[in-house]
Design a protein around this motif. Structure first.
Motif, short mmCIF file in Angstrom:
data_model
loop_
_atom_site.label_atom_id
_atom_site.label_comp_id
_atom_site.label_asym_id
_atom_site.label_seq_id
_atom_site.Cartn_x
_atom_site.Cartn_y
_atom_site.Cartn_z
N LYS A 97 8.29 42.95 62.86
CA LYS A 97 8.52 41.74 62.11
C LYS A 97 8.18 42.08 60.49
CE LYS A 97 6.88 38.32 65.46
NZ LYS A 97 7.98 37.36 65.15
N SER A 100 6.80 38.94 55.68
CA SER A 100 6.74 37.67 55.37
C SER A 100 6.94 36.71 56.44
CB SER A 100 8.11 37.46 54.50
OG SER A 100 9.42 37.87 55.33
N SER A 101 7.28 37.19 57.70
CA SER A 101 6.98 36.68 58.87
C SER A 101 5.75 36.86 59.81
CB SER A 101 7.81 36.94 59.85
OG SER A 101 8.10 36.28 61.00
N TYR A 161 6.43 37.88 70.38
CA TYR A 161 5.30 37.19 69.58
C TYR A 161 4.02 37.58 70.13
CZ TYR A 161 8.51 34.27 66.93
OH TYR A 161 9.49 33.67 66.01
N LYS A 285 16.48 34.85 62.62
CA LYS A 285 15.34 35.05 62.46
C LYS A 285 14.64 36.26 63.61
CE LYS A 285 11.09 32.46 62.07
NZ LYS A 285 10.52 30.95 62.43
N PHE A 286 13.95 36.98 63.07
CA PHE A 286 13.42 37.91 63.98
C PHE A 286 14.17 38.34 64.66
CE2 PHE A 286 10.08 39.40 67.36
CZ PHE A 286 10.02 40.57 66.79
N ARG A 290 14.07 35.65 70.01
CA ARG A 290 13.09 34.38 70.49
C ARG A 290 13.97 33.73 71.74
NH1 ARG A 290 13.96 30.91 66.64
NH2 ARG A 290 15.84 32.04 65.74
N TRP A 318 20.25 36.97 53.60
CA TRP A 318 19.10 37.40 54.39
C TRP A 318 18.95 38.80 53.88
CZ3 TRP A 318 16.12 35.30 58.65
CH2 TRP A 318 16.09 34.06 58.80
N ASP A 329 13.55 39.85 54.85
CA ASP A 329 14.00 38.96 56.16
C ASP A 329 14.01 39.27 57.15
OD1 ASP A 329 13.53 36.59 54.02
OD2 ASP A 329 15.82 37.10 53.38
N SER A 444 12.38 24.74 67.88
CA SER A 444 11.32 25.43 67.32
C SER A 444 10.10 24.83 68.27
CB SER A 444 11.12 24.95 66.02
OG SER A 444 9.73 25.72 65.53
#
Length: 480
Positions: A97, A100-101, A161, A285-286, A290, A318, A329, A444
């Protein structure tokens, strides 16, 4: 690039003591060449020992009060915040990651523990019932219906995560008064080792109440899941793995969030710039790793091309770079094998007729943010969970066609609907088969204050701090 402060060799934690294993698993450093550390690998005998310890601790845990458990959870939250730098550094390296995340992970984990503490206190106030008999022959019955812990909860956490999702399983289990056996992903076990140390440092739990058994799923997974001492299993992972665990576990309570293939349905009246930004973030994102990632964008044919143009511009913003750079990012996927799988899905879509707008290149574990347009409806990438940084845009003509396409397949975790027509938004949201549907935003799950979970092959039962605590309690009726 930051130099790693980690070269640790982490152990197992069973029955109140740290223990070594006969074997170890190296953990790759995704921010640099080499490894970030290694973890002891539990064998079946050690997994069984952890289950036995958890069972022995059940009576002591059942005697604890909700107030006592709430105090534990608050203390654990404090310890996590105190170790934030160590946790952030580890998450960056083993999960890949960007800083920033990753920086927000400890604070989010602490919030989950504090929310669970509040829910634990609430157990004394709003849980339990008084009932009177209401059928012939039972007119004089009076009963207290009280909550009690399940017993032992097996927590199987994912790599994407490694802190927040793990806490979303552990905090409710402890709040409800259960013993815990934690089996983390073998790809990101070091974060879980630090979490275990934080928990056992912050709180004097009964021996056996918390156990940490990292190891290879192929070696200890069935031992853990198939043991009669397990009363509940909380798992986040792939649909295939979840179905296997369900077959092995038999009659236990399951709380599973499994694979996702979230559609984002974009209608002509949507605010296209907002939709493009949400679809881009939802897809890349990531690295798209996810369960709630936007895996496919279903755009009305009248706005398909404009939406693709806007997503391309959004994707260009990005930043790819050093994971310790504040501007970065986007980083690598968890390993080269997974990047190859994403590459295979993209190549097959292109061969089937999709247009490659940007991206599509792989370098080891790194896969470029990628945009596909005019993807055929029968392409694998439309129907399978990609877990990659790909926005796959396909088109539809009628609302009914969009719903049919969104509901095709076995995965039904999340979805999004973009429209400014309230009636259509509600109509489509109710028609789409998914555990959660977000209106005018990317899916989310947040801190877990709103229940989430999947239908079909995407899981069973609902998660969230409150919802998971309810799943980890059973009731006992005492007839007076």
């Amino acid at each position: 690039m930051s130099e790693s402060s980690l070269s640790q060799r982490e152990e197992l934690y069973i029955d109140g003591t740290w223990r070594d294993g006969d074997d170890t698993i190296p953990v790759r450093d995704l921010a640099a060449d080499g490894t970030v550390g290694e973890i002891a690998a539990a064998d079946p005998d050690q997994a069984t020992a952890a289950l036995a310890a958890a069972e022995r601790a059940e009576s002591a845990m059942r005697e604890t009060t909700p107030v006592e458990r709430a105090d534990w959870l608050e203390s654990i939250a404090d310890e996590i915040e105190a170790r934030a730098d160590e946790l952030v550094d580890t998450i960056i390296r083993e999960a890949g990651k960007p800083i920033s995340s990753a920086r927000g992970a400890p604070a989010a984990a602490a919030k989950r523990f504090r929310r669970a503490a509040a829910e634990a206190r609430d157990l004394s106030v709003n849980h339990g019932e008084y009932r009177e008999g209401s059928t012939a022959g039972h007119e004089g019955w009076r009963a207290i219906v009280k909550p009690e812990p399940m017993g032992t909860v097996l927590c199987i956490s994912p790599y994407n995560y490694p802190l927040q999702t793990t806490v979303l399983q552990i905090a409710p289990a402890l709040a409800a008064g259960n013993s815990v056996v934690l089996k983390p992903s073998s790809k990101t076990p070091l974060t879980a080792a630090i979490l275990t140390d934080a928990i056992t440092t912050a709180v004097d739990l009964p021996d056996g109440a918390f156990n940490f058994v990292p190891g290879r799923g192929s070696e200890i997974g069935d031992t853990l899941a198939g043991d009669d001492r397990v009363d509940s299993i909380a798992m986040t992972g792939s649909s295939g793995a979840g179905q296997h665990i369900a077959r092995e576990s038999g009659m236990v309570n399951l709380v599973m969030e499994l694979g996702g293939n979230a559609p984002a349905i974009v209608f002509p009246d949507a605010a296209l710039e907002d939709a493009a930004g949400a679809c881009t973030a939802g897809s890349v994102k990531f690295g798209g790793q996810r369960c709630s990632a936007v895996s496919r964008v279903l755009a009305h044919e009248s706005v398909h091309d404009e939406l693709v143009d806007r997503i391309e511009r959004s994707m260009d913003s990005w930043v790819v770079g050093d994971l310790f750079d504040e501007e970065t990012d986007f980083g690598p996927l968890i390993d080269a094998d997974h990047a190859e799988y994403v590459d295979e899905l993209v190549d097959e879509a292109i061969d089937a007729g999709a247009d490659l707008v940007c991206g599509g290149e792989r370098d080891g574990a790194f896969y470029e943010p990628t945009l596909l347009a005019n993807v055929p409806h029968d392409a694998r990438i439309i129907h399978e969970e990609q877990f990659g940084p790909v926005a796959a845009v396909t088109s539809f003509q009628e609302e009914s066609e969009a719903i049919e396409l969104a509901n095709a397949g076995e995965l039904a975790l999340d979805a999004s609907v973009f429209t400014t027509d309230h009636d259509r938004a509600m109509r489509v949201a109710e028609a789409v088969d998914a555990g959660s549907v977000r209106l005018n935003g990317a899916p989310s799950h947040g801190l877990g204050d709103v229940p989430f979970g999947g239908n079909g092959a995407s899981g069973i039962n609902r998660e969230g701090i409150h919802s998971t605590i309810e799943q980890m309690l059973r009731t006992k009726s005492i007839i007076l």
